[in-house]
Design a protein around this motif. Structure first.
Motif, PDB file in Angstrom:
ATOM      1  N   VAL A   1       0.840  -1.208   0.000  1.00 49.31           N
ATOM      2  CA  VAL A   1       0.000   0.000   0.000  1.00 49.31           C
ATOM      3  C   VAL A   1       0.867   1.248   0.000  1.00 49.31           C
ATOM      4  CG1 VAL A   1      -1.763   1.305   1.258  1.00 49.31           C
ATOM      5  CG2 VAL A   1      -1.901  -1.195   1.136  1.00 49.31           C
ATOM      6  N   GLY A   2       1.845   1.286   0.902  1.00 50.93           N
ATOM      7  CA  GLY A   2       2.814   2.369   0.894  1.00 50.93           C
ATOM      8  C   GLY A   2       2.468   3.572   1.733  1.00 50.93           C
ATOM      9  N   THR A   3       1.295   3.582   2.339  1.00 49.26           N
ATOM     10  CA  THR A   3       0.889   4.682   3.212  1.00 49.26           C
ATOM     11  C   THR A   3       0.328   4.103   4.513  1.00 49.26           C
ATOM     12  OG1 THR A   3      -1.302   4.725   2.169  1.00 49.26           O
ATOM     13  CG2 THR A   3       0.362   6.252   1.312  1.00 49.26           C
ATOM     14  N   PRO A   4       0.336   4.873   5.601  1.00 50.16           N
ATOM     15  CA  PRO A   4      -0.180   4.363   6.874  1.00 50.16           C
ATOM     16  C   PRO A   4      -1.626   3.897   6.768  1.00 50.16           C
ATOM     17  CG  PRO A   4       1.087   6.365   7.235  1.00 50.16           C
ATOM     18  CD  PRO A   4       0.929   6.216   5.750  1.00 50.16           C
ATOM     19  N   SER A   5      -1.958   2.867   7.556  1.00 45.20           N
ATOM     20  CA  SER A   5      -3.291   2.267   7.483  1.00 45.20           C
ATOM     21  C   SER A   5      -4.388   3.190   7.992  1.00 45.20           C
ATOM     22  CB  SER A   5      -3.313   0.959   8.281  1.00 45.20           C
ATOM     23  OG  SER A   5      -2.396   0.037   7.749  1.00 45.20           O
ATOM     24  N   PHE A   6      -4.039   4.110   8.860  1.00 44.37           N
ATOM     25  CA  PHE A   6      -5.008   5.072   9.371  1.00 44.37           C
ATOM     26  C   PHE A   6      -4.244   6.279   9.888  1.00 44.37           C
ATOM     27  CE2 PHE A   6      -4.060   1.951  12.661  1.00 44.37           C
ATOM     28  CZ  PHE A   6      -3.680   2.734  13.741  1.00 44.37           C
ATOM     29  N   ASP A   7      -4.963   7.360  10.170  1.00 43.51           N
ATOM     30  CA  ASP A   7      -4.350   8.589  10.665  1.00 43.51           C
ATOM     31  C   ASP A   7      -4.772   8.842  12.101  1.00 43.51           C
ATOM     32  OD1 ASP A   7      -3.058   9.332   8.226  1.00 43.51           O
ATOM     33  OD2 ASP A   7      -5.010   9.948   7.440  1.00 43.51           O
ATOM     34  N   LEU A   8      -3.791   9.181  12.916  1.00 41.94           N
ATOM     35  CA  LEU A   8      -4.057   9.583  14.290  1.00 41.94           C
ATOM     36  C   LEU A   8      -3.427  10.944  14.528  1.00 41.94           C
ATOM     37  CD1 LEU A   8      -3.390   6.394  16.487  1.00 41.94           C
ATOM     38  CD2 LEU A   8      -5.558   7.598  16.225  1.00 41.94           C
ATOM     39  N   GLY A   9      -4.160  11.804  15.236  1.00 44.03           N
ATOM     40  CA  GLY A   9      -3.601  13.084  15.606  1.00 44.03           C
ATOM     41  C   GLY A   9      -2.468  12.925  16.602  1.00 44.03           C
ATOM     42  N   ALA A  10      -1.680  13.977  16.763  1.00 43.67           N
ATOM     43  CA  ALA A  10      -0.528  13.917  17.658  1.00 43.67           C
ATOM     44  C   ALA A  10      -0.924  13.616  19.092  1.00 43.67           C
ATOM     45  CB  ALA A  10       0.245  15.233  17.599  1.00 43.67           C
ATOM     46  N   ASP A  11      -2.156  13.921  19.454  1.00 45.02           N
ATOM     47  CA  ASP A  11      -2.608  13.705  20.832  1.00 45.02           C
ATOM     48  C   ASP A  11      -3.703  12.648  20.915  1.00 45.02           C
ATOM     49  OD1 ASP A  11      -4.581  15.141  19.548  1.00 45.02           O
ATOM     50  OD2 ASP A  11      -5.020  16.440  21.269  1.00 45.02           O
ATOM     51  N   GLU A  12      -3.746  11.717  19.934  1.00 48.54           N
ATOM     52  CA  GLU A  12      -4.817  10.722  19.894  1.00 48.54           C
ATOM     53  C   GLU A  12      -4.284   9.301  20.040  1.00 48.54           C
ATOM     54  OE1 GLU A  12      -8.367  12.563  17.160  1.00 48.54           O
ATOM     55  OE2 GLU A  12      -6.671  11.624  16.122  1.00 48.54           O
ATOM     56  N   ILE A  13      -5.110   8.436  20.624  1.00 43.63           N
ATOM     57  CA  ILE A  13      -4.845   7.011  20.749  1.00 43.63           C
ATOM     58  C   ILE A  13      -6.084   6.263  20.269  1.00 43.63           C
ATOM     59  CG2 ILE A  13      -4.524   5.097  22.389  1.00 43.63           C
ATOM     60  CD1 ILE A  13      -2.908   6.986  24.138  1.00 43.63           C
ATOM     61  N   GLU A  14      -5.881   5.213  19.471  1.00 48.80           N
ATOM     62  CA  GLU A  14      -6.993   4.340  19.083  1.00 48.80           C
ATOM     63  C   GLU A  14      -7.109   3.245  20.134  1.00 48.80           C
ATOM     64  OE1 GLU A  14     -10.240   3.352  16.786  1.00 48.80           O
ATOM     65  OE2 GLU A  14      -8.864   4.977  16.290  1.00 48.80           O
ATOM     66  N   PHE A  15      -8.224   3.229  20.839  1.00 44.66           N
ATOM     67  CA  PHE A  15      -8.428   2.290  21.942  1.00 44.66           C
ATOM     68  C   PHE A  15      -9.249   1.103  21.452  1.00 44.66           C
ATOM     69  CE2 PHE A  15     -10.712   0.698  25.690  1.00 44.66           C
ATOM     70  CZ  PHE A  15      -9.652   0.501  26.556  1.00 44.66           C
ATOM     71  N   GLY A  16      -8.657  -0.098  21.542  1.00 43.61           N
ATOM     72  CA  GLY A  16      -9.343  -1.289  21.059  1.00 43.61           C
ATOM     73  C   GLY A  16      -8.978  -1.647  19.637  1.00 43.61           C
ATOM     74  N   ILE A  17      -7.760  -1.305  19.217  1.00 48.01           N
ATOM     75  CA  ILE A  17      -7.320  -1.525  17.840  1.00 48.01           C
ATOM     76  C   ILE A  17      -7.218  -3.019  17.525  1.00 48.01           C
ATOM     77  CG2 ILE A  17      -4.843  -1.594  18.364  1.00 48.01           C
ATOM     78  CD1 ILE A  17      -6.386   0.384  15.468  1.00 48.01           C
ATOM     79  N   GLY A  18      -7.413  -3.372  16.259  1.00 47.16           N
ATOM     80  CA  GLY A  18      -7.177  -4.736  15.808  1.00 47.16           C
ATOM     81  C   GLY A  18      -5.771  -4.882  15.268  1.00 47.16           C
ATOM     82  N   ILE A  19      -5.341  -6.113  15.033  1.00 49.24           N
ATOM     83  CA  ILE A  19      -3.963  -6.350  14.604  1.00 49.24           C
ATOM     84  C   ILE A  19      -3.743  -6.037  13.121  1.00 49.24           C
ATOM     85  CG2 ILE A  19      -3.443  -8.021  16.412  1.00 49.24           C
ATOM     86  CD1 ILE A  19      -3.878 -10.252  14.346  1.00 49.24           C
ATOM     87  N   HIS A  20      -4.793  -5.685  12.389  1.00 45.88           N
ATOM     88  CA  HIS A  20      -4.635  -5.231  11.011  1.00 45.88           C
ATOM     89  C   HIS A  20      -4.839  -3.720  10.905  1.00 45.88           C
ATOM     90  CE1 HIS A  20      -6.122  -9.434  10.792  1.00 45.88           C
ATOM     91  NE2 HIS A  20      -5.171  -9.536   9.886  1.00 45.88           N
ATOM     92  N   GLY A  21      -4.935  -3.051  12.042  1.00 47.40           N
ATOM     93  CA  GLY A  21      -5.202  -1.617  12.028  1.00 47.40           C
ATOM     94  C   GLY A  21      -6.673  -1.286  11.968  1.00 47.40           C
ATOM     95  N   GLU A  22      -7.544  -2.281  12.234  1.00 48.63           N
ATOM     96  CA  GLU A  22      -8.968  -1.990  12.243  1.00 48.63           C
ATOM     97  C   GLU A  22      -9.302  -1.079  13.431  1.00 48.63           C
ATOM     98  OE1 GLU A  22      -8.904  -6.551  12.467  1.00 48.63           O
ATOM     99  OE2 GLU A  22      -7.464  -4.941  12.791  1.00 48.63           O
ATOM    100  N   PRO A  23     -10.298  -0.242  13.296  1.00 50.30           N
ATOM    101  CA  PRO A  23     -10.674   0.629  14.410  1.00 50.30           C
ATOM    102  C   PRO A  23     -11.215  -0.169  15.579  1.00 50.30           C
ATOM    103  CG  PRO A  23     -12.296   0.757  12.646  1.00 50.30           C
ATOM    104  CD  PRO A  23     -11.136  -0.027  12.117  1.00 50.30           C
ATOM    105  N   GLY A  24     -11.157   0.432  16.766  1.00 50.23           N
ATOM    106  CA  GLY A  24     -11.603  -0.239  17.970  1.00 50.23           C
ATOM    107  C   GLY A  24     -12.831   0.406  18.566  1.00 50.23           C
ATOM    108  N   ARG A  25     -12.841   0.483  19.896  1.00 47.73           N
ATOM    109  CA  ARG A  25     -14.010   1.024  20.597  1.00 47.73           C
ATOM    110  C   ARG A  25     -14.169   2.519  20.389  1.00 47.73           C
ATOM    111  NH1 ARG A  25     -14.415  -1.589  26.690  1.00 47.73           N
ATOM    112  NH2 ARG A  25     -14.943  -3.719  26.034  1.00 47.73           N
ATOM    113  N   GLU A  26     -13.035   3.248  20.496  1.00 48.30           N
ATOM    114  CA  GLU A  26     -13.122   4.701  20.443  1.00 48.30           C
ATOM    115  C   GLU A  26     -11.748   5.299  20.232  1.00 48.30           C
ATOM    116  OE1 GLU A  26     -14.138   6.474  24.237  1.00 48.30           O
ATOM    117  OE2 GLU A  26     -13.413   4.704  25.301  1.00 48.30           O
ATOM    118  N   ARG A  27     -11.734   6.532  19.803  1.00 45.97           N
ATOM    119  CA  ARG A  27     -10.501   7.300  19.695  1.00 45.97           C
ATOM    120  C   ARG A  27     -10.468   8.254  20.882  1.00 45.97           C
ATOM    121  NH1 ARG A  27      -8.325   8.906  13.852  1.00 45.97           N
ATOM    122  NH2 ARG A  27      -8.413   6.617  13.855  1.00 45.97           N
ATOM    123  N   ILE A  28      -9.390   8.173  21.673  1.00 43.72           N
ATOM    124  CA  ILE A  28      -9.310   8.953  22.900  1.00 43.72           C
ATOM    125  C   ILE A  28      -8.092   9.867  22.855  1.00 43.72           C
ATOM    126  CG2 ILE A  28     -10.467   7.147  24.235  1.00 43.72           C
ATOM    127  CD1 ILE A  28      -7.698   6.354  25.346  1.00 43.72           C
TER     128      ILE A  28
END
Length: 333
Positions: free
Chosen positions: A200-227
């Motif tokens: 693919v050559g680009t990151p699987s998803f974008d996170l802000g400098a102050d963000e964490i994806e909570f509940g992420i999957g091992i393929h970069g799937e989204p989780g419960r929430e972005r905190i």
């Protein structure tokens, strides 16, 4: 994209060649279809334990082939399920009269393709059974699954089922133990930064400098929430709350605590998080009887961690402690 690769289309094959060169005493590798096989397989009278899935999660599964763990691993392309013919080749290379157990992570492609291979093996007269692990408490469904995803608990399941098969347990017993582990293990992961899939050559998803994806999957799937990013104490507390309350784990339980790097988290942060988790569990009256810390089920270079808890009894402790000798996990030998 900056990676130590030649061509995205050959990265898995070239990596497997390197694995074979580094660990020729433990494994042999077939390239077409891709299968990693225990060097002394098939082992007479022994139940074969086989797993696999998309590449990019190393050392899962290929790094866990060897004495006391897997007889074969079937690597697909990066984040892509292996094909039925590859799984069938693994079964044929390792399975005798004692039969085989297929350990399948709960992703739609894995489930379908391993099921097809099992049916083909049955048609050839082999006793091949499957168990599906779905230990991720973050979500009920995702892009990849119908139901919970199979994540960190897979490592613990492969070790315990592999140890049972190594000591000579029958297929019935190995399968029963595997289902016990599946019923008693829970996991959750978080991501601070995304991985980049080579083709693919680009990151699987974008996170802000102050963000964490909570509940992420091992393929970069989204989780419960972005905190919002928070100190380790608060983050580990949030993760353990989700895991402990799901089973639930309770005062008096003995557990195995697996603190896992998703690939890009350095040991200094991983051990910091593990220490917090051990203390928080002790405060709940939960005894950490065994532990595993390190990058054992990754998502390429994803920055993040996962926490896995397995409720233990004496037999599971004995199986966890049993000797294992694989490229990525070794003790007692």
């Amino acid at each position: 994209m900056k990676k130590i690769i030649n061509d995205p289309s050959t990265v898995v094959t070239e990596s497997l060649r390197g694995l074979a060169a580094a660990h020729a005493d433990l494994v042999r590798v077939r390239e077409d279809p891709a299968v990693v096989i225990r060097a002394d397989a098939p082992v007479s009278g022994k139940v074969a334990v086989i797993s696999g899935g998309g590449s990019g999660h190393e050392p899962l599964h290929s790094g866990f082939v060897g004495r006391g763990m897997l007889d074969a691993a079937v690597p697909g392309a990066v984040f892509t399920s292996p094909t039925p013919d590859a799984v069938q080749a693994a079964v044929e290379a390792t399975t005798g009269e004692a039969g085989a157990l297929l350990i399948v992570k709960n992703y739609t492609g894995d489930v379908l393709n391993f099921e097809t291979a099992g049916e083909l093996a049955a048609a050839d007269g082999l006793d091949v059974r499957s168990v599906v692990i779905d230990d991720d408490v973050a979500v009920a469904d995702s892009t990849y699954t119908a139901g919970r995803r199979g994540v960190g608990g897979t490592v613990l399941l492969e070790k315990i089922a592999g140890a049972a098969a190594e000591r000579g347990d029958s297929l019935d017993v190995v399968e029963t133990l595997a289902r016990q582990v599946i019923g008693q293990v829970r996991s959750i992961g978080v991501a601070l930064a995304a991985p980049t899939v080579p083709h693919v050559g680009t990151p699987s998803f974008d996170l802000g400098a102050d963000e964490i994806e909570f509940g992420i999957g091992i393929h970069g799937e989204p989780g419960r929430e972005r905190i919002k990013a928070e100190p380790a104490e608060a983050l580990v507390t949030r993760m353990l709350d989700a895991v402990v309350e799901d089973l639930p784990f309770a005062d008096g339980d003995r557990v195995l605590l697996f603190t896992n790097s998703m690939g890009g988290t350095p040991p200094i942060e991983l051990y910091l998080a593990h220490g917090i988790a051990e203390r928080l569990l002790a405060e709940r009256g939960i005894t950490v009887a065994r532990r595993l810390v390190g990058p054992y089920i990754t998502s390429l270079e994803m920055q993040g961690i996962s926490l896995t808890l397995l409720r233990l009894d004496d037999d599971l402790i004995e199986l966890w402690d049993a000797p294992v000798h694989t490229p990525a996990l070794r003790w007692g030998v």
